[in-house]
Write an enzyme that holds these catalytic residues in place. Structure first.
Site, PDB file in Angstrom:
ATOM      1  N   ASP A  31       0.861  -1.189   0.000  1.00  0.00           N
ATOM      2  CA  ASP A  31       0.000   0.000   0.000  1.00  0.00           C
ATOM      3  C   ASP A  31       0.895   1.236   0.000  1.00  0.00           C
ATOM      4  O   ASP A  31       1.909   1.260   0.692  1.00  0.00           O
ATOM      5  CB  ASP A  31      -0.886   0.003   1.252  1.00  0.00           C
ATOM      6  CG  ASP A  31      -2.135   0.856   1.086  1.00  0.00           C
ATOM      7  OD1 ASP A  31      -2.000   2.047   0.722  1.00  0.00           O
ATOM      8  OD2 ASP A  31      -3.244   0.344   1.331  1.00  0.00           O
ATOM      9  N   TYR A 141     -12.760   7.423 -13.425  1.00  0.00           N
ATOM     10  CA  TYR A 141     -12.605   6.376 -12.398  1.00  0.00           C
ATOM     11  C   TYR A 141     -13.210   5.060 -12.885  1.00  0.00           C
ATOM     12  O   TYR A 141     -12.555   4.005 -12.861  1.00  0.00           O
ATOM     13  CB  TYR A 141     -13.280   6.807 -11.093  1.00  0.00           C
ATOM     14  CG  TYR A 141     -13.551   5.657 -10.153  1.00  0.00           C
ATOM     15  CD1 TYR A 141     -12.512   5.031  -9.488  1.00  0.00           C
ATOM     16  CD2 TYR A 141     -14.843   5.176  -9.966  1.00  0.00           C
ATOM     17  CE1 TYR A 141     -12.747   3.944  -8.653  1.00  0.00           C
ATOM     18  CE2 TYR A 141     -15.091   4.103  -9.126  1.00  0.00           C
ATOM     19  CZ  TYR A 141     -14.039   3.485  -8.473  1.00  0.00           C
ATOM     20  OH  TYR A 141     -14.275   2.419  -7.658  1.00  0.00           O
ATOM     21  N   LYS A 145     -11.087   1.501 -13.812  1.00  0.00           N
ATOM     22  CA  LYS A 145     -11.375   0.252 -13.103  1.00  0.00           C
ATOM     23  C   LYS A 145     -11.825  -0.831 -14.077  1.00  0.00           C
ATOM     24  O   LYS A 145     -11.433  -1.995 -13.959  1.00  0.00           O
ATOM     25  CB  LYS A 145     -12.451   0.483 -12.040  1.00  0.00           C
ATOM     26  CG  LYS A 145     -12.002   1.320 -10.862  1.00  0.00           C
ATOM     27  CD  LYS A 145     -10.961   0.600 -10.005  1.00  0.00           C
ATOM     28  CE  LYS A 145     -11.562  -0.542  -9.214  1.00  0.00           C
ATOM     29  NZ  LYS A 145     -10.564  -1.223  -8.363  1.00  0.00           N
ATOM     30  N   ARG A 209     -30.980   2.748  -3.226  1.00  0.00           N
ATOM     31  CA  ARG A 209     -29.672   2.113  -3.352  1.00  0.00           C
ATOM     32  C   ARG A 209     -29.715   0.783  -2.609  1.00  0.00           C
ATOM     33  O   ARG A 209     -30.466   0.626  -1.645  1.00  0.00           O
ATOM     34  CB  ARG A 209     -28.565   2.984  -2.734  1.00  0.00           C
ATOM     35  CG  ARG A 209     -28.314   4.317  -3.405  1.00  0.00           C
ATOM     36  CD  ARG A 209     -27.598   4.158  -4.727  1.00  0.00           C
ATOM     37  NE  ARG A 209     -27.240   5.453  -5.300  1.00  0.00           N
ATOM     38  CZ  ARG A 209     -28.060   6.200  -6.027  1.00  0.00           C
ATOM     39  NH1 ARG A 209     -29.301   5.805  -6.240  1.00  0.00           N
ATOM     40  NH2 ARG A 209     -27.650   7.348  -6.520  1.00  0.00           N
TER      41      ARG A 209
END
Length: 249
Positions: A31, A141, A145, A209
């Site tokens: 990381d 973004y 991805k 959602r």
């Protein structure tokens, strides 16, 4: 068994690392701490190997050669920010993935498991959204991805190792950041509630959602790790929806 977790000090990654340690795996975390925090790993820090490293750096790391399983969660995740900084997201999310694939040993690795994003579907009208729903990219973004997902699956087919892409929907839970694509409205509401501030609802609040807890997401990663099927894409989300007004209540 040696397991590599990229982005392992982040929200979802740190929960996954804890589970892997609990199940007695030898865990290596990579990381660069751009999103993650070492504090997230304090429960297991003495039982893992941590490397502060940016995957978009082309420098080769020897640890890649002997990895059995890869969980690739490292990414920049702010869709709105990606619009103003697309090159940064391309470098981190796509080039970082490309460099990782160059360094792993395909003859050694048993599975490569990728944390993809449901953002690839855009504002889909499908209910429920399936893995075959139309791709509708709405941000840099989402594009980076999705391109990384395609690259992983293409590479796995070429080099004959199993790869799985888990498209995550609206994940919530402890350690989630209120400024993250994954945290969304729940983390924002919790943050406001703790400060005694009113909960801001955009629009009429009837928009819905589905949400999934981070523990269930980790369960999905572990199940994919242990299953005996070949490369696939899976949607990982809740089974029911809630409107924002009820969520606020």
């Amino acid at each position: 068994m040696k397991v590599l977790v990229t982005g392992g000090s982040g929200f979802i990654g740190s929960h996954l690392v804890e589970r892997l340690v609990k199940e007695k795996f030898d865990v290596i975390v990579i990381d660069n701490l751009s999103n993650g925090r070492l504090e997230n790993l304090k429960k297991v820090q003495k039982r893992i190997k941590f490397l502060n490293f940016d995957l978009s750096n082309k420098k080769k790391l020897n640890i890649f050669e002997n990895i059995d399983y890869v969980f690739h969660l490292a990414a920049l995740t702010k869709a709105r920010e990606s619009i103003s900084r697309p090159s940064r997201y391309h470098k981190a999310n796509f080039m970082g993935t490309k460099n990782l694939l160059k360094h792993i040993n395909p003859k050694k690795i048993k599975k490569f498991i990728y944390a993809a994003s449901a953002s690839c579907y855009g504002n889909s009208k499908d209910n429920p959204i399936s893995e075959t729903s139309r791709i509708n990219i709405l941000s840099p973004y989402a594009l980076t991805k999705w391109k990384a997902e395609k690259l992983i699956l293409k590479n796995s087919k070429k080099n004959k190792f199993n790869a799985f892409s888990l498209r995550l929907f609206n994940v919530y839970g402890s350690r989630s950041r209120s400024d993250s694509q994954y945290s969304g409205v729940i983390s924002i509401f919790v943050k406001k509630k703790k400060k005694g501030k009113p909960l801001t609802i955009v629009g009429d609040g009837n928009q819905t959602r589905s949400f999934i807890h981070v523990d269930d997401v980790v369960d999905a990663f572990i199940r994919v790790m242990k299953c005996k099927i070949n490369s696939q894409i899976f949607n990982i989300g809740g089974t029911s929806s809630i409107n924002i007004n009820n969520l606020a209540k």
